[in-house]
Design an enzyme around this catalytic site. Sequence first.
Site, PDB file in Angstrom:
ATOM      1  N   GLY A  17     -33.047 -11.789 -43.396  1.00 11.46           N
ATOM      2  CA  GLY A  17     -31.935 -12.225 -44.234  1.00 11.46           C
ATOM      3  C   GLY A  17     -30.862 -12.927 -43.418  1.00 11.46           C
ATOM      4  CB  VAL A  19     -26.432  -9.998 -42.390  1.00  9.27           C
ATOM      5  CG1 VAL A  19     -25.822  -9.065 -41.346  1.00  9.27           C
ATOM      6  CG2 VAL A  19     -25.356 -10.415 -43.391  1.00  9.27           C
ATOM      7  NE  ARG A  44     -38.820 -10.674 -51.334  1.00  7.10           N
ATOM      8  CZ  ARG A  44     -37.969  -9.675 -51.533  1.00  7.10           C
ATOM      9  NH1 ARG A  44     -38.335  -8.645 -52.296  1.00  7.10           N
ATOM     10  NH2 ARG A  44     -36.770  -9.682 -50.988  1.00  7.10           N
ATOM     11  CB  SER A  45     -40.151 -10.738 -44.644  1.00  9.76           C
ATOM     12  OG  SER A  45     -39.195 -11.282 -45.528  1.00  9.76           O
ATOM     13  CB  CYS A 135     -17.537  -9.468 -45.506  1.00 12.85           C
ATOM     14  SG  CYS A 135     -17.586  -9.667 -47.298  1.00 12.85           S
ATOM     15  N   GLY A 166     -21.697 -15.028 -48.758  1.00 11.68           N
ATOM     16  CA  GLY A 166     -21.638 -13.609 -49.075  1.00 11.68           C
ATOM     17  C   GLY A 166     -22.767 -13.164 -49.983  1.00 11.68           C
ATOM     18  NE  ARG A 243     -19.054 -14.653 -54.153  1.00 10.31           N
ATOM     19  CZ  ARG A 243     -19.371 -13.750 -53.231  1.00 10.31           C
ATOM     20  NH1 ARG A 243     -19.203 -14.021 -51.939  1.00 10.31           N
ATOM     21  NH2 ARG A 243     -19.825 -12.567 -53.580  1.00 10.31           N
ATOM     22  CG  HIS A 250     -15.307 -14.018 -47.023  1.00 10.41           C
ATOM     23  ND1 HIS A 250     -16.213 -14.928 -47.520  1.00 10.41           N
ATOM     24  CD2 HIS A 250     -15.845 -12.776 -47.254  1.00 10.41           C
ATOM     25  CE1 HIS A 250     -17.250 -14.272 -48.032  1.00 10.41           C
ATOM     26  NE2 HIS A 250     -17.035 -12.972 -47.879  1.00 10.41           N
TER      27      HIS A 250
END
Length: 345
Positions: A17, A19, A44-45, A135, A166, A243, A250
């Site tokens: 992912g 992060v 899936r990975s 975050c 995000g 958002r 951010h």
Amino acid sequence: MPIVQKNPSIAIVGATGIVGTTFLSLFEERSFKYSNLHLVASSRSVGRCLTQGGRDYEVCDLADFDFTGVDIAFFAAGTSISREWVGKAVEQGAIVIDNTNAFRMHPDTPLVVPQVNRHLLVERPKSGIIANPNCSTIPLVRLLQPIEESYHVKQVIVSTYQSASGRGVTGIEELKNGCLQIIKTPLEPPKAERFPLPLAFNLIPSIDVLLDNHFTLEEQKMLQESQKILNRPDLKVSATCVRVPVINCHSEAVYFECDRDLDRNHIVELLRHAPEVTVYDGEGTQGYPTPRTIDNPDYIHVGRIRIDPNNSKAGWFWLVSDNLRIGAALNAIQIAEEMIQRQVI
């Protein structure tokens, strides 16, 4: 004889992912040393290979992964995954640094920002888990801490402007595709799958689920986490989380009210001396950071520092930080670095 510090065995859950891959980039940039590295993700990975330090690592299936022998497990795969699998990792001997909301408010789980409350890392926590804050909370408390020490903050009102990253790689892609679609076919609304409404050329004043008090969970996180990290259960924090159509970073507009009159020059100096903070205090565009203009993604950038002309005990500042680094992977790595240095691991 001096104690030889061993390099830990590391696992990253959610390694594929946005992060997870940020962890890998930071490992190289910071020369973070490890004896073994395990990349773990969902089925899936499985089978994917990621290159790290000149070596290829095959992604393992979380459902079958054995954490025995892992010293530190970074979890960055979402709250539901952490709730299901963190217990297993702890039982098999790993210290978990969890980047989700699953355990942040648990009384036996420290919620840590090393620049603020590193003293909580002197020993292995009872839960075996160290929680990484939200975050938007991380940069906020890092800037409030020096002000709190000098002026005792009573109240904080914050509006956040949170980027598409995000919501991961798919959030970024949805924003990019939506912008292109509106430019090409303005009468056809783009799809909204990662956001409640199309984010392209738009603002969405609602992040995470809406609670019974009409605040969102994201806004509640900022309240509860700030109180816990600063050890100020009486601190009043009220947030509006928005958002915005920005790919990464951010931003926050922060109002703070203290016990005594504020000295702007003193606050500027306090922030200048805060670790890993860049202060913007010039004229025009030199007086504030933006997501497009910050230079060092591993620093918090702050400007527009001012005292309220109607209340000498209140002030404002504007901050920008990289939410994938400051707000997630970097804070988690700094927690690990601190624990390694203290030989807790």
